[in-house]
Design a protein around this motif. Structure first.
Motif, PDB file in Angstrom:
ATOM      1  N   ARG A 235       0.862  -1.213   0.000  1.00  0.00           N
ATOM      2  CA  ARG A 235       0.000   0.000   0.000  1.00  0.00           C
ATOM      3  C   ARG A 235       0.887   1.248   0.000  1.00  0.00           C
ATOM      4  N   LYS A 236       1.936   1.203  -0.800  1.00  0.00           N
ATOM      5  CA  LYS A 236       2.909   2.299  -0.840  1.00  0.00           C
ATOM      6  C   LYS A 236       2.599   3.151  -2.063  1.00  0.00           C
ATOM      7  N   ASN A 237       2.430   4.453  -1.839  1.00  0.00           N
ATOM      8  CA  ASN A 237       2.124   5.330  -2.966  1.00  0.00           C
ATOM      9  C   ASN A 237       3.344   5.494  -3.869  1.00  0.00           C
ATOM     10  N   ARG A 238       3.112   5.544  -5.154  1.00  0.00           N
ATOM     11  CA  ARG A 238       4.148   5.927  -6.113  1.00  0.00           C
ATOM     12  C   ARG A 238       3.432   6.335  -7.383  1.00  0.00           C
ATOM     13  N   LYS A 239       4.195   7.048  -8.236  1.00  0.00           N
ATOM     14  CA  LYS A 239       3.658   7.463  -9.524  1.00  0.00           C
ATOM     15  C   LYS A 239       4.125   6.465 -10.566  1.00  0.00           C
ATOM     16  N   VAL A 240       3.244   6.059 -11.460  1.00  0.00           N
ATOM     17  CA  VAL A 240       3.655   5.250 -12.605  1.00  0.00           C
ATOM     18  C   VAL A 240       3.578   6.133 -13.854  1.00  0.00           C
ATOM     19  N   VAL A 241       4.695   6.256 -14.547  1.00  0.00           N
ATOM     20  CA  VAL A 241       4.698   6.911 -15.860  1.00  0.00           C
ATOM     21  C   VAL A 241       5.061   5.838 -16.869  1.00  0.00           C
TER      22      VAL A 241
END
Ligand code: MN
Length: 499
Positions: free
Chosen positions: A141-147
């Motif tokens: 449940r770790k936030n990160r951005k996917v590009v």
């Protein structure tokens, strides 16, 4: 003061040693080539620095902890170039508190149909590696951005660059310091909130100051200093005297010049980059700071009126996020004032009693000195203009008692049909998406304020990404908004975010 640190982003290729040293050398060489191309692209606002290949738990954990304590590192960009077992990242990700972007790209754009063999496929298996890597974020449940996408695709590069601006705002958030001169306007709800929780969630410092701790800084400004700044105003802006005596008009302008200098000296000396005031509690000040505040906002200080401390912090955040954008179109405080309800011409006239950010101005800016209908002070000189046209976002951060909610409305700024010669303020006019009726209705259902932090340069996604990393709810009102599903989304958010 708007000087933002020369932040760097660490570019970390994710791999493992299953395929031998030659593959590891290729992975590193590819990362160097990709980083060089990105650094040469004007859409990338901060330098990307290539780090050694990420291979195992110990080195990953050490590197992520090094990122935590490296001041000029604003975030990590990973690239799961080959298959990289994701259990190796658990310790590092649990420790990491800098923003992370999973850059799901691939060295080659096209499958090399004629030459592809198993060696090639093992070396270039981002489709495989990024999924393994993505899983561990979902599991933790770790936030990160996917590009996602090809690293030479301009849209992909722009998306990465936009996220980097958000990442800098995330790490800079803890440096936002708001000085409040006087408290919130009596009985106003939406501009108030839990300052302790804002410190916990966003890292913001919000301090109260007696107004008369500020006024000596204004009174100490010399005649020569305020005269020199008034000269600068006279060189920069047009004057609308409204029949006033030029000398008397100049005196009002010099009151504002002294306020600009004095307030800025106070903010610099006490290390604040945002502030609020209150028209009803001005201490020994002769006039409501108006032109003075407009100039300070244009310089990069966050501001909100009537004791509102969340809007100044959000305006400052937007100033950070848009710092250094070539041809930036403006960001700052707006207030929803008056509707135009004529079919086909619907919109909201945005303004404030005087403190509208001149970065919104389209064309000439003039100075007028006219009475305020509120308060008991002399007529403040202020900057008058009409706003730019085009797409923008209006945002409001509210305190729901158990949590913060960020509301984002996409709007289309337009020209008003006719001049408004009697109105002594800067103005912006816009139609909310998807329409005045639906956009305004949704805004009210969501509990959005009349004060907004507005940007012509930032995207909805950048603000949503910021909210996600801060761990708060965001709701978007845009061309796709449907009131029935919007209300249901608000109800669901109570379950997800409510205590
Ligand atoms: Mn207001």
């Amino acid at each position: 003061m708007l000087e933002i640190k020369k932040y760097k982003f660490w570019f970390c290729p994710c791999t493992q040693d299953l395929y031998g040293d030659e593959v590891l050398e290729h992975v590193h060489a590819h990362a160097v080539e990709v980083a060089a191309a990105l650094n040469a692209d004007p859409a990338i606002p901060y330098e990307i620095v290539v780090k050694p290949n990420l291979l195992n738990d110990d080195t990953i954990t050490a590197l992520f902890n090094e990122a935590n304590v490296t001041d000029d590192c604003a975030g990590i960009i990973t690239w799961a170039h080959t298959f990289s077992p994701a259990k190796n990242y658990i310790h590092g990700l649990l420790d990491l508190h800098k923003p992370l972007c999973q850059f799901a790209t691939q060295y080659n754009e096209e499958i090399p149909y004629d030459t592809i063999d198993m060696d090639f496929m093992n070396e270039n298996q981002a489709a495989h590696g990024e999924r393994e890597f993505g899983h561990i974020f979902a599991r933790l449940r770790k936030n990160r951005k996917v590009v996602f996408g090809y690293w030479k695709d301009p849209e992909v590069v722009a998306e990465l660059g936009a996220w980097m601006r958000t990442a800098v705002a995330i790490v800079e958030s803890k440096n936002i310091r708001v000085a409040r001169f006087a408290d919130t306007m009596r009985n106003v709800s939406v501009t108030d909130g839990d300052k302790v929780e804002a410190h916990v969630k966003f890292g913001w410092t919000v301090d109260a100051w007696p107004v008369n701790d500020l006024t000596p800084y204004i009174d100490a400004v010399t005649d020569a200093e305020k005269s020199a700044l008034a000269d600068e105003y006279y060189d920069t802006y047009e004057l609308i005297l409204d029949g006033r005596d030029p000398q008397e008009f100049r005196e009002h302008v010099e009151v504002q010049a002294a306020q600009e200098i004095g307030i800025e000296r106070f903010l610099v000396e006490h290390n604040y980059n945002a502030f609020s005031d209150h028209f009803g509690d001005l201490g020994d000040m002769k006039e409501l700071p108006s032109l003075a505040i407009q100039r300070l906002m244009e310089k990069g200080y966050g501001f909100g009126p009537e004791g509102d401390w969340k809007t100044p912090a959000m305006v400052r955040l937007m100033k950070i996020m848009t710092s250094g954008i070539e041809g930036a179109r403006g960001c700052g405080l707006c207030e929803d004032y008056t509707y135009n309800l004529v079919p086909g011409k619907e919109g909201i006239l945005e303004s404030h009693m005087s403190e509208v950010d001149p970065s919104f101005a389209d064309g000439k800016i003039s100075i007028r000195a006219t009475p305020l209908s509120m308060g008991d002070r002399e007529d403040p000189a202020r900057l008058i203009f009409t706003g730019k046209t085009g797409p923008a976002i209006a945002t409001s951060l509210i305190d729901l008692g158990d949590r913060f909610r960020l509301i984002i409305n996409e709007v289309d700024a337009k020209k008003v049909e006719k001049p408004m010669p009697m109105l002594p303020t800067g103005t912006v006019f816009w139609t909310p998406r998807p329409s005045l009726k639906v956009g305004s209705t949704a805004w009210m259902y969501a509990g959005g304020a009349h004060h907004t932090a507005v940007s012509f340069d930032l995207s909805t996604q950048q603000m949503v990404d910021w909210a996600d990393e801060m761990g708060i709810e965001s709701v978007v009102i845009d061309a796709d908004t449907n009131l029935r599903t919007f209300k249901r989304d608000l109800q669901l958010a109570d379950m997800v975010y409510g205590r």
